[in-house]
Design a protein around this motif. Structure first.
Motif, PDB file in Angstrom:
ATOM      1  N   ARG A 302       0.853  -1.190   0.000  1.00 36.76           N
ATOM      2  CA  ARG A 302       0.000   0.000   0.000  1.00 36.76           C
ATOM      3  C   ARG A 302       0.886   1.235   0.000  1.00 36.76           C
ATOM      4  O   ARG A 302       1.865   1.303   0.739  1.00 36.76           O
ATOM      5  N   LEU A 303       0.557   2.199  -0.831  1.00 33.07           N
ATOM      6  CA  LEU A 303       1.284   3.461  -0.867  1.00 33.07           C
ATOM      7  C   LEU A 303       0.693   4.362   0.203  1.00 33.07           C
ATOM      8  O   LEU A 303      -0.414   4.885   0.060  1.00 33.07           O
ATOM      9  N   ALA A 304       1.407   4.507   1.314  1.00 28.15           N
ATOM     10  CA  ALA A 304       0.913   5.293   2.441  1.00 28.15           C
ATOM     11  C   ALA A 304       1.204   6.774   2.225  1.00 28.15           C
ATOM     12  O   ALA A 304       2.048   7.151   1.412  1.00 28.15           O
ATOM     13  N   SER A 305       0.496   7.610   2.975  1.00 28.38           N
ATOM     14  CA  SER A 305       0.661   9.060   2.849  1.00 28.38           C
ATOM     15  C   SER A 305       1.064   9.680   4.181  1.00 28.38           C
ATOM     16  O   SER A 305       0.463   9.386   5.220  1.00 28.38           O
ATOM     17  N   ASP A 306       2.088  10.532   4.133  1.00 22.94           N
ATOM     18  CA  ASP A 306       2.509  11.286   5.310  1.00 22.94           C
ATOM     19  C   ASP A 306       1.707  12.568   5.491  1.00 22.94           C
ATOM     20  O   ASP A 306       1.859  13.257   6.488  1.00 22.94           O
ATOM     21  N   VAL A 307       0.881  12.902   4.509  1.00 24.90           N
ATOM     22  CA  VAL A 307       0.080  14.124   4.560  1.00 24.90           C
ATOM     23  C   VAL A 307      -1.388  13.743   4.429  1.00 24.90           C
ATOM     24  O   VAL A 307      -1.716  12.700   3.849  1.00 24.90           O
ATOM     25  N   PRO A 308      -2.308  14.559   4.964  1.00 24.71           N
ATOM     26  CA  PRO A 308      -3.731  14.218   4.843  1.00 24.71           C
ATOM     27  C   PRO A 308      -4.217  14.379   3.412  1.00 24.71           C
ATOM     28  O   PRO A 308      -4.348  15.492   2.903  1.00 24.71           O
ATOM     29  N   ALA A 309      -4.467  13.262   2.753  1.00 16.65           N
ATOM     30  CA  ALA A 309      -4.926  13.276   1.363  1.00 16.65           C
ATOM     31  C   ALA A 309      -5.710  12.001   1.097  1.00 16.65           C
ATOM     32  O   ALA A 309      -5.333  10.926   1.564  1.00 16.65           O
ATOM     33  N   ALA A 310      -6.797  12.125   0.374  1.00 23.24           N
ATOM     34  CA  ALA A 310      -7.556  10.951  -0.066  1.00 23.24           C
ATOM     35  C   ALA A 310      -6.875  10.391  -1.308  1.00 23.24           C
ATOM     36  O   ALA A 310      -6.663  11.103  -2.293  1.00 23.24           O
ATOM     37  N   LEU A 311      -6.548   9.098  -1.287  1.00 25.08           N
ATOM     38  CA  LEU A 311      -5.821   8.475  -2.389  1.00 25.08           C
ATOM     39  C   LEU A 311      -6.696   7.553  -3.226  1.00 25.08           C
ATOM     40  O   LEU A 311      -6.196   6.895  -4.141  1.00 25.08           O
ATOM     41  N   ASP A 312      -7.986   7.526  -2.955  1.00 25.59           N
ATOM     42  CA  ASP A 312      -8.881   6.688  -3.740  1.00 25.59           C
ATOM     43  C   ASP A 312      -9.570   7.541  -4.801  1.00 25.59           C
ATOM     44  O   ASP A 312      -9.264   8.719  -4.971  1.00 25.59           O
ATOM     45  N   GLY A 313     -10.508   6.931  -5.525  1.00 28.92           N
ATOM     46  CA  GLY A 313     -11.243   7.670  -6.551  1.00 28.92           C
ATOM     47  C   GLY A 313     -10.409   8.048  -7.750  1.00 28.92           C
ATOM     48  O   GLY A 313     -10.801   8.908  -8.538  1.00 28.92           O
ATOM     49  N   VAL A 314      -9.245   7.396  -7.921  1.00 32.39           N
ATOM     50  CA  VAL A 314      -8.321   7.747  -9.000  1.00 32.39           C
ATOM     51  C   VAL A 314      -8.639   6.933 -10.246  1.00 32.39           C
ATOM     52  O   VAL A 314      -8.656   5.706 -10.211  1.00 32.39           O
ATOM     53  N   ASP A 315      -8.854   7.624 -11.344  1.00 29.38           N
ATOM     54  CA  ASP A 315      -9.071   6.993 -12.645  1.00 29.38           C
ATOM     55  C   ASP A 315      -7.750   7.004 -13.409  1.00 29.38           C
ATOM     56  O   ASP A 315      -7.064   6.004 -13.502  1.00 29.38           O
ATOM     57  N   GLY A 316      -7.364   8.140 -13.974  1.00 31.13           N
ATOM     58  CA  GLY A 316      -6.093   8.234 -14.685  1.00 31.13           C
ATOM     59  C   GLY A 316      -4.934   8.462 -13.731  1.00 31.13           C
ATOM     60  O   GLY A 316      -5.072   9.158 -12.721  1.00 31.13           O
ATOM     61  N   LEU A 317      -3.761   7.876 -14.040  1.00 28.40           N
ATOM     62  CA  LEU A 317      -2.585   8.001 -13.178  1.00 28.40           C
ATOM     63  C   LEU A 317      -1.335   8.038 -14.052  1.00 28.40           C
ATOM     64  O   LEU A 317      -1.172   7.209 -14.952  1.00 28.40           O
ATOM     65  N   TRP A 318      -0.429   9.000 -13.774  1.00 26.00           N
ATOM     66  CA  TRP A 318       0.820   9.143 -14.518  1.00 26.00           C
ATOM     67  C   TRP A 318       1.921   9.574 -13.564  1.00 26.00           C
ATOM     68  O   TRP A 318       1.662  10.222 -12.544  1.00 26.00           O
ATOM     69  N   LEU A 319       3.149   9.252 -13.899  1.00 24.80           N
ATOM     70  CA  LEU A 319       4.299   9.690 -13.125  1.00 24.80           C
ATOM     71  C   LEU A 319       4.994  10.820 -13.858  1.00 24.80           C
ATOM     72  O   LEU A 319       5.291  10.702 -15.054  1.00 24.80           O
ATOM     73  N   HIS A 320       5.259  11.924 -13.137  1.00 22.88           N
ATOM     74  CA  HIS A 320       5.912  13.076 -13.756  1.00 22.88           C
ATOM     75  C   HIS A 320       6.812  13.754 -12.736  1.00 22.88           C
ATOM     76  O   HIS A 320       6.348  14.303 -11.740  1.00 22.88           O
ATOM     77  N   ARG A 321       8.112  13.661 -12.960  1.00 25.62           N
ATOM     78  CA  ARG A 321       9.103  14.353 -12.136  1.00 25.62           C
ATOM     79  C   ARG A 321       8.886  14.107 -10.644  1.00 25.62           C
ATOM     80  O   ARG A 321       8.835  15.042  -9.846  1.00 25.62           O
ATOM     81  N   GLY A 322       8.773  12.860 -10.289  1.00 28.41           N
ATOM     82  CA  GLY A 322       8.671  12.505  -8.876  1.00 28.41           C
ATOM     83  C   GLY A 322       7.301  12.669  -8.269  1.00 28.41           C
ATOM     84  O   GLY A 322       7.145  12.516  -7.054  1.00 28.41           O
ATOM     85  N   GLU A 323       6.302  12.966  -9.089  1.00 27.75           N
ATOM     86  CA  GLU A 323       4.935  13.089  -8.604  1.00 27.75           C
ATOM     87  C   GLU A 323       4.014  12.139  -9.359  1.00 27.75           C
ATOM     88  O   GLU A 323       4.198  11.919 -10.559  1.00 27.75           O
ATOM     89  N   LEU A 324       3.038  11.598  -8.662  1.00 23.93           N
ATOM     90  CA  LEU A 324       1.972  10.855  -9.307  1.00 23.93           C
ATOM     91  C   LEU A 324       0.845  11.840  -9.597  1.00 23.93           C
ATOM     92  O   LEU A 324       0.253  12.414  -8.672  1.00 23.93           O
ATOM     93  N   VAL A 325       0.579  12.053 -10.870  1.00 26.20           N
ATOM     94  CA  VAL A 325      -0.507  12.945 -11.283  1.00 26.20           C
ATOM     95  C   VAL A 325      -1.753  12.090 -11.435  1.00 26.20           C
ATOM     96  O   VAL A 325      -1.741  11.071 -12.134  1.00 26.20           O
ATOM     97  N   ALA A 326      -2.832  12.486 -10.762  1.00 21.39           N
ATOM     98  CA  ALA A 326      -4.020  11.638 -10.680  1.00 21.39           C
ATOM     99  C   ALA A 326      -5.280  12.410 -11.017  1.00 21.39           C
ATOM    100  O   ALA A 326      -5.510  13.499 -10.491  1.00 21.39           O
ATOM    101  N   VAL A 327      -6.087  11.825 -11.908  1.00 21.92           N
ATOM    102  CA  VAL A 327      -7.441  12.323 -12.140  1.00 21.92           C
ATOM    103  C   VAL A 327      -8.357  11.595 -11.159  1.00 21.92           C
ATOM    104  O   VAL A 327      -8.533  10.379 -11.242  1.00 21.92           O
ATOM    105  N   GLN A 328      -8.918  12.344 -10.204  1.00 18.69           N
ATOM    106  CA  GLN A 328      -9.785  11.760  -9.176  1.00 18.69           C
ATOM    107  C   GLN A 328     -11.244  12.114  -9.491  1.00 18.69           C
ATOM    108  O   GLN A 328     -11.780  13.092  -8.974  1.00 18.69           O
ATOM    109  N   ASN A 329     -11.862  11.292 -10.326  1.00 17.15           N
ATOM    110  CA  ASN A 329     -13.271  11.532 -10.629  1.00 17.15           C
ATOM    111  C   ASN A 329     -14.201  10.760  -9.703  1.00 17.15           C
ATOM    112  O   ASN A 329     -15.418  10.794  -9.872  1.00 17.15           O
ATOM    113  N   GLY A 330     -13.616  10.071  -8.709  1.00 19.60           N
ATOM    114  CA  GLY A 330     -14.422   9.360  -7.730  1.00 19.60           C
ATOM    115  C   GLY A 330     -14.419  10.018  -6.372  1.00 19.60           C
ATOM    116  O   GLY A 330     -14.841   9.403  -5.382  1.00 19.60           O
ATOM    117  N   THR A 331     -13.958  11.259  -6.292  1.00 21.67           N
ATOM    118  CA  THR A 331     -13.983  12.016  -5.038  1.00 21.67           C
ATOM    119  C   THR A 331     -15.019  13.133  -5.150  1.00 21.67           C
ATOM    120  O   THR A 331     -15.496  13.458  -6.233  1.00 21.67           O
TER     121      THR A 331
END
Length: 409
Positions: A302-331
């Motif tokens: 499981r990819l845990a989070s050190d900051v308060p963030a909802a990590l579900d509801g993600v449809d599209g996902l890409w990696l860019h310069r050390g960040e996961l860019v996520a389209v969250q259409n389920g939030t």
């Protein structure tokens, strides 16, 4: 005393062992049926960054009259920007009980903050039907979009016109991805929309060449419906099955997809992204959050989070310069976020919202990143289609593709 001091110095000098990433709890249809407070509390401990799980727990706590627990869940949701409907905001203070009504009312945000940072890249005509994803060539020198309902591709031609490109034996076309050098594109073909089965239809990956003359057909295992795609630095192609729950891989030179993560591990795997070193595959489970698959061992964490963030509801996902860019259409609200990864890629250590509650969205869907820009489908039409056809009384709409500069983290 001298010996104690020396021992203490050694302890202080020794580096602390890094905490192992948490294991991923396997989920299936039965997991979604858990409804008791105790079971959902355990589920929330197993998936502490899932707003979907927390909402289920919140509703169960309200029904059980556990006002204090419901207030804690409401506080968790508020910290992650969740916005309830106007009707729910009116009902929750009464449901939570008089002892906690005022505190609950203070945490129930009104309309979500609108963050609109993108511009229109192009618009496909209504006749293109249900468009799922788009891939744009660097320099914006071309683009390709996949149509679920038309079972074809659309290429951006001269004068910003979209030209239909037939794909022999295609079923619903969804995920798009390209090889690292851009020499070969891939599209997923499968019956993901519940349309009547086509005995002659092909299920699997279709490799696209520039002239579309010699397509590379990579079949999926029996019963697997591939959708989202990602390509690793070695050219391996990864595909998720949001219906069956598995994740599959095609290694260069192989003629078929093989199981990487078997069904029953994820409930609905969707977006995929490969780490820059090719050692890890990030997977979004729509209801439970983000996972990392160690490609060497096959271990799922499981990819845990050190900051308060909802990590579900993600449809599209890409990696860019050390960040996961996520389209969250389920939030609620829908948004596009960038989750900054730790140096070892095992945790989320930062979070920024790139767009949110855009007034021109219907439902943001898939896309691609080129030259530091996310190109994505902004006006998804899944609500207008059923089993491959328009719902009664519905008409297709033009599909807007937007461009969102990702900027510096």
């Amino acid at each position: 005393m001298r010996a104690l001091t020396a021992a203490l110095a050694l302890c202080l000098a020794a580096p602390l062992a890094a905490e192992a990433p948490p294991a991923w709890r396997a989920v299936d249809a039965a997991t979604g049926q858990i409804a008791d407070v105790a079971g959902l509390e355990q589920l929330a401990r197993d998936f502490p960054d899932s707003a979907s799980v927390r909402l289920r727990l919140f509703n169960a706590q309200l029904q059980a009259g556990e006002g204090e627990g419901a207030l804690a869940s409401l506080r968790w949701l508020a910290a992650r920007g969740h916005v309830f409907s106007e009707r729910a905001r009116a009902q929750i203070p009464d449901l939570i009980g008089p002892a906690h009504a005022e505190a609950a009312r203070a945490m129930l945000a009104g309309a979500p903050q609108v963050i609109a940072a993108s511009t229109v890249f192009g618009t496909l005509p209504a006749e293109a039907g249900l468009i799922e994803s788009v891939i744009v060539v660097p320099g914006e020198e071309g683009a390709l979009a996949s149509s679920v309902s038309r079972r074809t591709l659309f290429a951006l031609g001269p004068n910003s016109e979209w030209i239909e490109v037939p794909v022999p034996r295609a079923q619903a076309l969804s995920g798009l991805a390209s090889a690292p050098d851009g020499s070969l594109g891939w599209v997923a073909s499968a019956n993901i929309d519940g349309a009547a089965p086509d005995p002659a239809g092909f299920t699997g990956l279709i490799g696209l060449t520039g002239d579309m003359g010699d397509l590379l057909m990579i079949p999926a295992p029996e019963g697997v419906a591939v959708s989202d795609l990602a390509v690793g630095p070695d050219g391996s192609v990864y595909a998720s099955d949001p219906v069956g729950g598995g994740v599959y891989r095609r290694v260069p030179g192989k003629t078929a997809l093989e199981a990487l993560v078997p069904p029953g591990t994820f409930r609905s795997p969707q977006g995929l992204a490969v780490s820059a070193d090719g050692a890890r595959l990030y997977v979004s489970d729509f209801r439970y959050g983000l996972a990392a698959v160690e490609l060497g061992s096959g271990a799922v964490r499981r990819l845990a989070s050190d900051v308060p963030a909802a990590l579900d509801g993600v449809d599209g996902l890409w990696l860019h310069r050390g960040e996961l860019v996520a389209v969250q259409n389920g939030t609620s609200p829908m948004r596009i976020c960038a989750f900054r990864l730790s140096d070892d890629g095992t945790r989320i250590v930062g979070h920024r919202i790139l767009e949110q509650a855009h007034p021109d969205w219907t439902e943001p869907l898939g896309g691609s990143i080129a030259d530091g820009v996310l190109y994505y489908v902004a006006t998804g039409q899944w609500d207008r289609y059923d089993k491959g056809a328009l719902r009664e009384g519905m008409k297709p709409l033009p599909t807007v593709i937007r461009r969102l500069p990702l900027g510096a983290r």
